[in-house]
Design an enzyme around this catalytic site. Structure first.
Site, PDB file in Angstrom:
ATOM      1  N   GLY A  45      -9.177  73.673  23.782  1.00 55.70           N
ATOM      2  CA  GLY A  45     -10.094  73.623  22.640  1.00 55.70           C
ATOM      3  C   GLY A  45      -9.999  74.853  21.755  1.00 55.70           C
ATOM      4  N   CYS A  46      -9.888  76.011  22.383  1.00 53.63           N
ATOM      5  CA  CYS A  46      -9.806  77.268  21.629  1.00 53.63           C
ATOM      6  C   CYS A  46      -8.479  77.369  20.876  1.00 53.63           C
ATOM      7  CB  CYS A  46      -9.985  78.459  22.563  1.00 53.63           C
ATOM      8  SG  CYS A  46     -11.632  78.483  23.328  1.00 53.63           S
ATOM      9  N   THR A  47      -7.423  76.816  21.457  1.00 53.64           N
ATOM     10  CA  THR A  47      -6.114  76.821  20.803  1.00 53.64           C
ATOM     11  C   THR A  47      -6.143  75.953  19.555  1.00 53.64           C
ATOM     12  OG1 THR A  47      -4.972  77.293  22.875  1.00 53.64           O
ATOM     13  CG2 THR A  47      -3.661  76.290  21.121  1.00 53.64           C
TER      14      THR A  47
END
Length: 153
Positions: A45-47
């Site tokens: 998700g952060c990527t």
């Protein structure tokens, strides 16, 4: 958790970036700053969220807007994430989560039946004078960049 709201003054901070250099919010006086808090570098998700912001760099630049990503990751991990994803904005290390606390984004989370303290995925658009203009707290990671652009329109 007492999250800051639109109209609040953004807390002053200085954190080390992915190269170990200190970066302060005050460095960007006269510009809009998107401060986005994310839980952990190099997770799916952060990527996706970081890639979306990376890919709209020209539009953000045209809107006089700088991006600062903040997580509790160590500088070394941020450097790997920055290089792996060819990011074009600073990632800041908030290992003791003092800045996350100041913005009110550190608190109880639930994941797969477990409760723990961590960073909530919340972003703040700060105006040229250091006042929070918009708080983004309901978005899908893959749409975060679009929500930000709509707010800047």
């Amino acid at each position: 958790m007492n999250t800051l709201k639109a109209g609040d003054k953004a807390p002053a901070f200085t954190l080390n970036d992915q190269t170990g250099q200190p970066v302060s919010l005050s460095d960007f006086s006269g510009k809009k700053v998107l401060v986005y808090f994310y839980p952990k570098a190099m997770t799916p998700g952060c990527t996706v969220q970081a890639q979306g912001l990376r890919d709209i760099a020209a539009e953000l630049d045209a809107k006089n807007t700088v991006v600062l990503g903040i997580s509790p990751d160590a500088v070394k991990r941020l450097e790997k994430f920055y290089e792996k994803e060819s990011l074009n904005f600073s990632l800041l290390s908030d290992e003791d989560h003092a800045v996350a606390d100041a913005f009110g984004v550190w608190g109880l989370k639930k994941f797969m039946g477990k409760e723990y303290d961590g960073i909530h995925r919340i972003s703040f658009l700060i105006d040229e004078n250091g006042t929070i203009e918009t708080v983004f707290n309901k978005f899908k990671t893959k749409e975060h960049h679009q929500v930000v652009l709509e707010a800047l329109a």
